[in-house]
Design a protein around this motif. Structure first.
Motif, PDB file in Angstrom:
ATOM      1  N   UNK A  80       0.848  -1.198   0.000  1.00 16.94           N
ATOM      2  CA  UNK A  80       0.000   0.000   0.000  1.00 16.94           C
ATOM      3  C   UNK A  80       0.881   1.245   0.000  1.00 16.94           C
ATOM      4  N   UNK A  81       1.858   1.270   0.899  1.00 18.89           N
ATOM      5  CA  UNK A  81       2.757   2.428   1.005  1.00 18.89           C
ATOM      6  C   UNK A  81       3.565   2.644  -0.273  1.00 18.89           C
ATOM      7  N   UNK A  82       3.938   1.568  -0.935  1.00 17.78           N
ATOM      8  CA  UNK A  82       4.743   1.654  -2.153  1.00 17.78           C
ATOM      9  C   UNK A  82       3.899   1.993  -3.389  1.00 17.78           C
ATOM     10  N   UNK A  83       2.588   1.974  -3.235  1.00 16.75           N
ATOM     11  CA  UNK A  83       1.714   2.267  -4.361  1.00 16.75           C
ATOM     12  C   UNK A  83       1.440   1.073  -5.253  1.00 16.75           C
ATOM     13  N   UNK A  84       1.788  -0.122  -4.792  1.00 17.55           N
ATOM     14  CA  UNK A  84       1.545  -1.339  -5.565  1.00 17.55           C
ATOM     15  C   UNK A  84       0.136  -1.898  -5.335  1.00 17.55           C
ATOM     16  N   UNK A  85      -0.413  -1.584  -4.186  1.00 20.79           N
ATOM     17  CA  UNK A  85      -1.706  -2.141  -3.778  1.00 20.79           C
ATOM     18  C   UNK A  85      -2.637  -0.978  -3.475  1.00 20.79           C
ATOM     19  N   UNK A  86      -3.820  -1.006  -4.069  1.00 14.84           N
ATOM     20  CA  UNK A  86      -4.826   0.019  -3.777  1.00 14.84           C
ATOM     21  C   UNK A  86      -5.217  -0.074  -2.308  1.00 14.84           C
TER      22      UNK A  86
END
Length: 114
Positions: A80-86
């Motif tokens: 989530x923090x890395x922007x890989x997971x909504x």
């Protein structure tokens, strides 16, 4: 009782399948592989434990599954923090991993007493 009858196995298998489906297009192959492997490890270790001959062995493999649930939750939160997971999906998956860990903890205690 078969492992397939356990709610924790059914829910973890469903979560694992969801992770494979939802992460299939992620181009960071290392992250995707690690996330899907930890998700797959939960139902796999439950199954392996229940195919063993003793409560001690079942508890041991359930402990591995519980560890994988914690690993998965961590990876989802980092994703989530890395922007890989909504965030909405990730939070739902992380909450499910937390619940699976709690369910596994209760099951471990039951097998340790038997």
């Amino acid at each position: 009782m078969s492992y397939e009858d356990l709610e924790v196995w059914r829910r973890s298998a469903r979560l694992s399948a969801t992770l494979y489906q939802q992460m299939k297009d992620l181009r960071d192959f290392g992250f995707r592989d690690q996330l899907t492997r930890s998700g797959l490890s939960i139902p796999s270790n439950i199954a392996e434990g229940y195919e063993r001959d003793s409560d001690k062995e079942i508890a041991r493999f359930l402990t591995y599954a519980k560890g994988s649930a914690g690993e998965l939750r961590t990876q989802i939160l980092i994703g989530i923090e890395a922007g890989y997971v909504e965030k909405p999906d990730g939070q739902q998956w992380a909450d499910e991993a937390l619940q699976l860990g709690r369910m596994l903890g209760a099951l471990i205690q039951r097998h340790k007493r038997e």
